[in-house]
Design a protein around this motif. Structure first.
Motif, PDB file in Angstrom:
ATOM      1  N   GLN A   1       0.847  -1.197   0.000  1.00 18.12           N
ATOM      2  CA  GLN A   1       0.000   0.000   0.000  1.00 18.12           C
ATOM      3  C   GLN A   1       0.878   1.241   0.000  1.00 18.12           C
ATOM      4  N   VAL A   2       0.477   2.247  -0.751  1.00 17.36           N
ATOM      5  CA  VAL A   2       1.218   3.502  -0.857  1.00 17.36           C
ATOM      6  C   VAL A   2       0.316   4.627  -0.368  1.00 17.36           C
ATOM      7  N   GLN A   3       0.876   5.509   0.451  1.00 16.70           N
ATOM      8  CA  GLN A   3       0.144   6.684   0.920  1.00 16.70           C
ATOM      9  C   GLN A   3       0.751   7.927   0.267  1.00 16.70           C
ATOM     10  N   LEU A   4      -0.114   8.835  -0.166  1.00 21.25           N
ATOM     11  CA  LEU A   4       0.312  10.063  -0.831  1.00 21.25           C
ATOM     12  C   LEU A   4      -0.300  11.264  -0.112  1.00 21.25           C
ATOM     13  N   GLN A   5       0.516  12.303   0.079  1.00 19.61           N
ATOM     14  CA  GLN A   5       0.031  13.499   0.761  1.00 19.61           C
ATOM     15  C   GLN A   5       0.512  14.736   0.021  1.00 19.61           C
ATOM     16  N   GLU A   6      -0.430  15.511  -0.503  1.00 19.88           N
ATOM     17  CA  GLU A   6      -0.090  16.730  -1.233  1.00 19.88           C
ATOM     18  C   GLU A   6       0.025  17.919  -0.284  1.00 19.88           C
ATOM     19  N   SER A   7       0.782  18.916  -0.720  1.00 20.75           N
ATOM     20  CA  SER A   7       0.872  20.187  -0.017  1.00 20.75           C
ATOM     21  C   SER A   7       1.280  21.253  -1.016  1.00 20.75           C
ATOM     22  N   GLY A   8       1.144  22.519  -0.607  1.00 19.10           N
ATOM     23  CA  GLY A   8       1.637  23.613  -1.433  1.00 19.10           C
ATOM     24  C   GLY A   8       0.572  24.395  -2.180  1.00 19.10           C
ATOM     25  N   GLY A   9      -0.685  23.993  -2.076  1.00 19.33           N
ATOM     26  CA  GLY A   9      -1.734  24.745  -2.744  1.00 19.33           C
ATOM     27  C   GLY A   9      -1.961  26.097  -2.091  1.00 19.33           C
ATOM     28  N   GLY A  10      -2.770  26.933  -2.722  1.00 15.88           N
ATOM     29  CA  GLY A  10      -3.063  28.236  -2.164  1.00 15.88           C
ATOM     30  C   GLY A  10      -3.758  29.112  -3.178  1.00 15.88           C
ATOM     31  N   SER A  11      -3.817  30.399  -2.855  1.00 12.03           N
ATOM     32  CA  SER A  11      -4.453  31.379  -3.726  1.00 12.03           C
ATOM     33  C   SER A  11      -3.411  32.331  -4.278  1.00 12.03           C
ATOM     34  N   VAL A  12      -3.438  32.530  -5.588  1.00  8.64           N
ATOM     35  CA  VAL A  12      -2.495  33.441  -6.244  1.00  8.64           C
ATOM     36  C   VAL A  12      -3.234  34.235  -7.300  1.00  8.64           C
ATOM     37  N   GLN A  13      -2.614  35.308  -7.729  1.00  5.14           N
ATOM     38  CA  GLN A  13      -3.166  36.089  -8.827  1.00  5.14           C
ATOM     39  C   GLN A  13      -2.698  35.526 -10.156  1.00  5.14           C
ATOM     40  N   SER A  14      -3.442  35.842 -11.191  1.00  8.63           N
ATOM     41  CA  SER A  14      -3.088  35.416 -12.536  1.00  8.63           C
ATOM     42  C   SER A  14      -1.657  35.843 -12.866  1.00  8.63           C
ATOM     43  N   GLY A  15      -0.894  34.903 -13.437  1.00 15.09           N
ATOM     44  CA  GLY A  15       0.509  35.162 -13.739  1.00 15.09           C
ATOM     45  C   GLY A  15       1.463  34.715 -12.657  1.00 15.09           C
ATOM     46  N   GLY A  16       0.929  34.357 -11.503  1.00 23.56           N
ATOM     47  CA  GLY A  16       1.756  33.931 -10.384  1.00 23.56           C
ATOM     48  C   GLY A  16       2.209  32.488 -10.487  1.00 23.56           C
ATOM     49  N   SER A  17       2.915  32.041  -9.452  1.00 21.97           N
ATOM     50  CA  SER A  17       3.481  30.689  -9.427  1.00 21.97           C
ATOM     51  C   SER A  17       3.149  29.995  -8.114  1.00 21.97           C
ATOM     52  N   LEU A  18       3.092  28.681  -8.172  1.00 20.32           N
ATOM     53  CA  LEU A  18       2.968  27.833  -6.997  1.00 20.32           C
ATOM     54  C   LEU A  18       3.761  26.565  -7.251  1.00 20.32           C
ATOM     55  N   ARG A  19       4.215  25.948  -6.163  1.00 19.68           N
ATOM     56  CA  ARG A  19       4.897  24.663  -6.269  1.00 19.68           C
ATOM     57  C   ARG A  19       4.187  23.665  -5.375  1.00 19.68           C
ATOM     58  N   LEU A  20       3.637  22.636  -5.978  1.00 21.99           N
ATOM     59  CA  LEU A  20       2.981  21.582  -5.234  1.00 21.99           C
ATOM     60  C   LEU A  20       3.971  20.464  -4.933  1.00 21.99           C
ATOM     61  N   SER A  21       3.788  19.841  -3.776  1.00 20.39           N
ATOM     62  CA  SER A  21       4.598  18.683  -3.390  1.00 20.39           C
ATOM     63  C   SER A  21       3.678  17.524  -3.050  1.00 20.39           C
ATOM     64  N   CYS A  22       4.198  16.321  -3.242  1.00 21.03           N
ATOM     65  CA  CYS A  22       3.452  15.115  -2.902  1.00 21.03           C
ATOM     66  C   CYS A  22       4.436  14.126  -2.274  1.00 21.03           C
ATOM     67  N   ALA A  23       4.260  13.880  -0.987  1.00 21.09           N
ATOM     68  CA  ALA A  23       5.132  12.957  -0.267  1.00 21.09           C
ATOM     69  C   ALA A  23       4.540  11.557  -0.305  1.00 21.09           C
ATOM     70  N   ALA A  24       5.360  10.586  -0.708  1.00 20.79           N
ATOM     71  CA  ALA A  24       4.920   9.197  -0.797  1.00 20.79           C
ATOM     72  C   ALA A  24       5.527   8.388   0.340  1.00 20.79           C
ATOM     73  N   SER A  25       4.743   7.490   0.894  1.00 17.33           N
ATOM     74  CA  SER A  25       5.233   6.596   1.939  1.00 17.33           C
ATOM     75  C   SER A  25       4.581   5.234   1.760  1.00 17.33           C
ATOM     76  N   GLY A  26       5.148   4.241   2.445  1.00 20.23           N
ATOM     77  CA  GLY A  26       4.609   2.898   2.334  1.00 20.23           C
ATOM     78  C   GLY A  26       5.418   2.063   1.369  1.00 20.23           C
ATOM     79  N   ASN A  27       4.757   1.211   0.645  1.00 20.40           N
ATOM     80  CA  ASN A  27       5.414   0.237  -0.214  1.00 20.40           C
ATOM     81  C   ASN A  27       5.727   0.838  -1.590  1.00 20.40           C
ATOM     82  N   THR A  28       6.634   1.824  -1.598  1.00 18.08           N
ATOM     83  CA  THR A  28       7.018   2.427  -2.880  1.00 18.08           C
ATOM     84  C   THR A  28       8.001   1.505  -3.591  1.00 18.08           C
ATOM     85  N   ASN A  29       8.022   1.529  -4.876  1.00 16.72           N
ATOM     86  CA  ASN A  29       8.978   0.726  -5.624  1.00 16.72           C
ATOM     87  C   ASN A  29       9.495   1.544  -6.797  1.00 16.72           C
ATOM     88  N   ARG A  30      10.462   1.003  -7.493  1.00 11.33           N
ATOM     89  CA  ARG A  30      11.153   1.769  -8.525  1.00 11.33           C
ATOM     90  C   ARG A  30      10.511   1.679  -9.896  1.00 11.33           C
TER      91      ARG A  30
END
Length: 123
Positions: A1-30
């Motif tokens: 089983q793999v667990q995924l957790q996103e972060s980094g969302g928010g509110s921005v104005q048009s033309g702006g930037s955001l960086r989303l992250s997703c941390a994986a844990s559990g039975n990850t494989n290559r």
């Protein structure tokens, strides 16, 4: 089983930037494919970008040239750098994973999902 957790969302104005992250844990494989998807109110979930275990990437036409997907295997973390954001990018963003090397842009093929992070772009 793999667990995924996103972060980094928010509110921005048009033309702006955001960086989303997703941390994986559990039975990850290559041997896998990871992707970012989004769903706006009243619309179906759609693929945004995918990346496989050898860093081959694919993007939806609507985000090409503006979004960049990447991953840090040492940290088991997936990223989505979003630049030149537009109001039509407003949605809940999800990361997802599937076992197997081949990537698909359709969410149907993905086995593991995070809870999502909201991105709101104002004009």
């Amino acid at each position: 089983q793999v667990q995924l957790q996103e972060s980094g969302g928010g509110s921005v104005q048009s033309g702006g930037s955001l960086r989303l992250s997703c941390a994986a844990s559990g039975n990850t494989n290559r041997h896998y494919c990871m992707g970012w998807f989004r769903q706006a109110p009243g619309k179906e979930r759609e693929g945004v970008a995918t990346i496989d275990s050898v860093d081959s990437t694919d993007y939806a036409d609507s985000v090409k040239g503006r979004f960049t997907i990447s991953q840090d295997n040492a940290k088991n973390t997936l990223y989505l750098q979003m630049d030149s954001l537009k109001p039509e990018d407003t949605a809940m963003y999800y990361c997802a994973g599937r076992s197997g090397q081949q990537c698909f842009m359709h969410p149907h093929y993905y086995d593991y999902w995070g809870q999502g992070t909201q991105v709101t772009v104002s004009s």
